[in-house]
Design a protein around this motif. Structure first.
Motif, PDB file in Angstrom:
ATOM      1  N   SER A   1       0.808  -1.214   0.000  1.00 46.97           N
ATOM      2  CA  SER A   1       0.000   0.000   0.000  1.00 46.97           C
ATOM      3  C   SER A   1       0.841   1.263   0.000  1.00 46.97           C
ATOM      4  CB  SER A   1      -0.924   0.014   1.232  1.00 46.97           C
ATOM      5  OG  SER A   1      -1.764  -1.117   1.239  1.00 46.97           O
ATOM      6  N   SER A   2       0.270   2.295  -0.573  1.00 46.09           N
ATOM      7  CA  SER A   2       0.889   3.611  -0.524  1.00 46.09           C
ATOM      8  C   SER A   2       0.975   4.081   0.921  1.00 46.09           C
ATOM      9  CB  SER A   2       0.056   4.598  -1.350  1.00 46.09           C
ATOM     10  OG  SER A   2       0.463   5.916  -1.131  1.00 46.09           O
TER      11      SER A   2
ATOM     12  N   ASP B   1       0.968   6.964   2.259  1.00 47.48           N
ATOM     13  CA  ASP B   1       0.080   8.083   2.588  1.00 47.48           C
ATOM     14  C   ASP B   1      -1.294   7.941   1.951  1.00 47.48           C
ATOM     15  OD1 ASP B   1       0.801   8.447  -0.013  1.00 47.48           O
ATOM     16  OD2 ASP B   1       1.758  10.405   0.272  1.00 47.48           O
ATOM     17  N   ALA B   2      -1.634   6.728   1.488  1.00 49.10           N
ATOM     18  CA  ALA B   2      -2.950   6.406   0.926  1.00 49.10           C
ATOM     19  C   ALA B   2      -3.235   7.131  -0.381  1.00 49.10           C
ATOM     20  CB  ALA B   2      -4.064   6.694   1.936  1.00 49.10           C
ATOM     21  N   THR B   3      -2.204   7.676  -1.030  1.00 52.59           N
ATOM     22  CA  THR B   3      -2.413   8.302  -2.328  1.00 52.59           C
ATOM     23  C   THR B   3      -2.569   7.235  -3.400  1.00 52.59           C
ATOM     24  OG1 THR B   3      -0.027   8.454  -2.662  1.00 52.59           O
ATOM     25  CG2 THR B   3      -1.117  10.376  -1.721  1.00 52.59           C
ATOM     26  N   ASP B   4      -3.143   7.623  -4.524  1.00 51.45           N
ATOM     27  CA  ASP B   4      -3.353   6.680  -5.611  1.00 51.45           C
ATOM     28  C   ASP B   4      -2.027   6.255  -6.218  1.00 51.45           C
ATOM     29  OD1 ASP B   4      -6.047   6.827  -5.262  1.00 51.45           O
ATOM     30  OD2 ASP B   4      -6.457   7.994  -7.081  1.00 51.45           O
ATOM     31  N   LEU B   5      -1.919   4.979  -6.503  1.00 52.76           N
ATOM     32  CA  LEU B   5      -0.757   4.428  -7.194  1.00 52.76           C
ATOM     33  C   LEU B   5      -1.014   4.440  -8.697  1.00 52.76           C
ATOM     34  CD1 LEU B   5      -0.083   1.366  -4.860  1.00 52.76           C
ATOM     35  CD2 LEU B   5       1.082   3.589  -4.853  1.00 52.76           C
TER      36      LEU B   5
ATOM     37  N   THR C   1      -9.133  -0.554  -6.275  1.00 54.22           N
ATOM     38  CA  THR C   1      -8.446  -0.139  -5.047  1.00 54.22           C
ATOM     39  C   THR C   1      -7.143   0.521  -5.451  1.00 54.22           C
ATOM     40  OG1 THR C   1      -9.424  -2.031  -3.890  1.00 54.22           O
ATOM     41  CG2 THR C   1      -7.579  -0.908  -2.809  1.00 54.22           C
ATOM     42  N   ARG C   2      -7.174   1.825  -5.612  1.00 52.24           N
ATOM     43  CA  ARG C   2      -6.067   2.547  -6.236  1.00 52.24           C
ATOM     44  C   ARG C   2      -4.882   2.771  -5.310  1.00 52.24           C
ATOM     45  NH1 ARG C   2      -6.653   5.759 -10.510  1.00 52.24           N
ATOM     46  NH2 ARG C   2      -4.368   5.844 -10.235  1.00 52.24           N
ATOM     47  N   SER C   3      -5.046   2.613  -4.003  1.00 52.43           N
ATOM     48  CA  SER C   3      -3.946   2.925  -3.083  1.00 52.43           C
ATOM     49  C   SER C   3      -3.093   1.708  -2.744  1.00 52.43           C
ATOM     50  CB  SER C   3      -4.491   3.531  -1.787  1.00 52.43           C
ATOM     51  OG  SER C   3      -5.332   2.611  -1.116  1.00 52.43           O
ATOM     52  N   SER C   4      -3.364   0.555  -3.359  1.00 56.14           N
ATOM     53  CA  SER C   4      -2.569  -0.634  -3.045  1.00 56.14           C
ATOM     54  C   SER C   4      -2.505  -1.571  -4.237  1.00 56.14           C
ATOM     55  CB  SER C   4      -3.135  -1.376  -1.826  1.00 56.14           C
ATOM     56  OG  SER C   4      -4.418  -1.893  -2.118  1.00 56.14           O
TER      57      SER C   4
END
Length: 313
Positions: free
Chosen positions: A26-27, A29-33, A61-64
């Motif tokens: 996972s990112s 800082d929960a930002t989109d990958l 699920t863009r943050s991981s």
């Protein structure tokens, strides 16, 4: 570390089978990958080595990212590192996603997977379903206990056939692929024996019907190495490539950095544009049409059929 690489946190560990561990990365800082498409993989730094793993999670699920890793008893240390050394909260350096196994448009799909080869197929099933395309999956493995994603696959309905070898024998590829079907694409991933058998069983299908991804290099009959010249169009330099030495190693010794990962022609990291000359392809990525076109080559393994190559480097 490349400027495009990412440092991700291990936020979950799951068991997909007795020998397959799932890791959610996972990112911090929960930002989109960076987004990805079915068939994509990432490079993962596993201690001192870099290995490639297919993405097999939910693309929404863009943050991981999620990967599934088979413990390879005869491997080169990457899978053992991820199984034994990596814990929740650890950070792993990974590349942005790359895709050498993209799901192309088709009227229908036939999916064939063996062992850990199910990993790139799982998101393809979701994509085909979302597109409303009919599909089937034949999934083989040594035994049911070694086969990953069985719970998820069981929810997809009767078009999925889970066929452990100790219960059902080898996949019946000749019967499955006996009748070529217009508008149908075949996607196959797994051990070399399965891929080779699928190529043979699908040989009478229309050109371009079969798409495969190899985890290990395809055995090739190649001519004896000979010296040739590589000219770099952007760098303005020229380099002699002696027998037994790869283009990428010669360039590295000369201070020309080209991203590379697998070193055996299976990941596509070192793909380079050919401006002039004829490559001698030794990779396990390009299809017959791409090889004949000669526009791209993997410089970690491929060489030259012509006296010289000009690369866009």
């Amino acid at each position: 570390m490349r400027t495009t690489d990412l440092e991700l946190v291990v936020t979950a560990r799951d068991r997909h089978s007795a020998s397959v561990v799932g890791l959610t990365l996972s990112s911090p800082d929960a930002t989109d990958l960076p987004p990805w498409e079915p068939g994509a993989h990432i490079d993962v730094r596993c201690g001192e080595v870099v290995r490639q793993y297919s993405l097999c999670g939910d693309r929404a699920t863009r943050s991981s990212y999620h990967i599934a890793v088979l413990r390879e008893a005869e491997g080169r240390g990457g899978s053992a590192y991820l199984h034994d050394e990596v814990r929740l909260g650890d950070r792993l350096t990974v590349s942005a996603p790359r895709n050498n196994f993209a799901l192309v448009e088709a009227e229908r799909y036939v999916f064939i997977a063996g062992g850990i080869g199910i990993t790139p197929i799982v998101p393809m099933l979701a994509e085909a379903t979302a597109l409303g395309k009919p599909w089937t999956l034949d999934y083989g493995g040594r035994s049911r206990s070694t086969m990953a994603f069985q719970r998820e696959l069981a929810e997809l309905g009767p078009q999925v056939s889970v066929l452990p070898e100790d219960e059902s024998g080898l996949l019946g590829l000749e019967a499955l692929l006996a009748d070529p079907q217009s508008g149908t694409k075949i996607y196959c991933c797994g051990p070399a024996a399965l891929l080779n058998a699928t190529e043979k069983a699908a040989a009478h299908w229309p050109p371009g019907s079969l798409h495969i991804e190899r985890f290990v290099p395809k055995a090739l009959e190649v001519s004896t190495d000979r010296e040739f010249e590589v000219r770099l169009a952007r760098a303005g330099t020229s380099h002699r490539i002696p027998p037994g030495t790869s283009i990428i190693d010669v360039l590295a010794d000369a201070g020309v950095g080209v991203p590379s990962s697998c070193g055996v022609g299976t990941c596509g990291t070192c793909e380079s544009v050919v401006l002039e000359g004829v490559p001698e392809h030794r990779d396990s990525i390009l299809n017959d049409e791409e090889r004949a076109e000669g526009t791209y080559m993997m410089i970690c393994v491929s060489r030259a059929s012509s006296p010289a190559l000009v690369l866009d480097i």
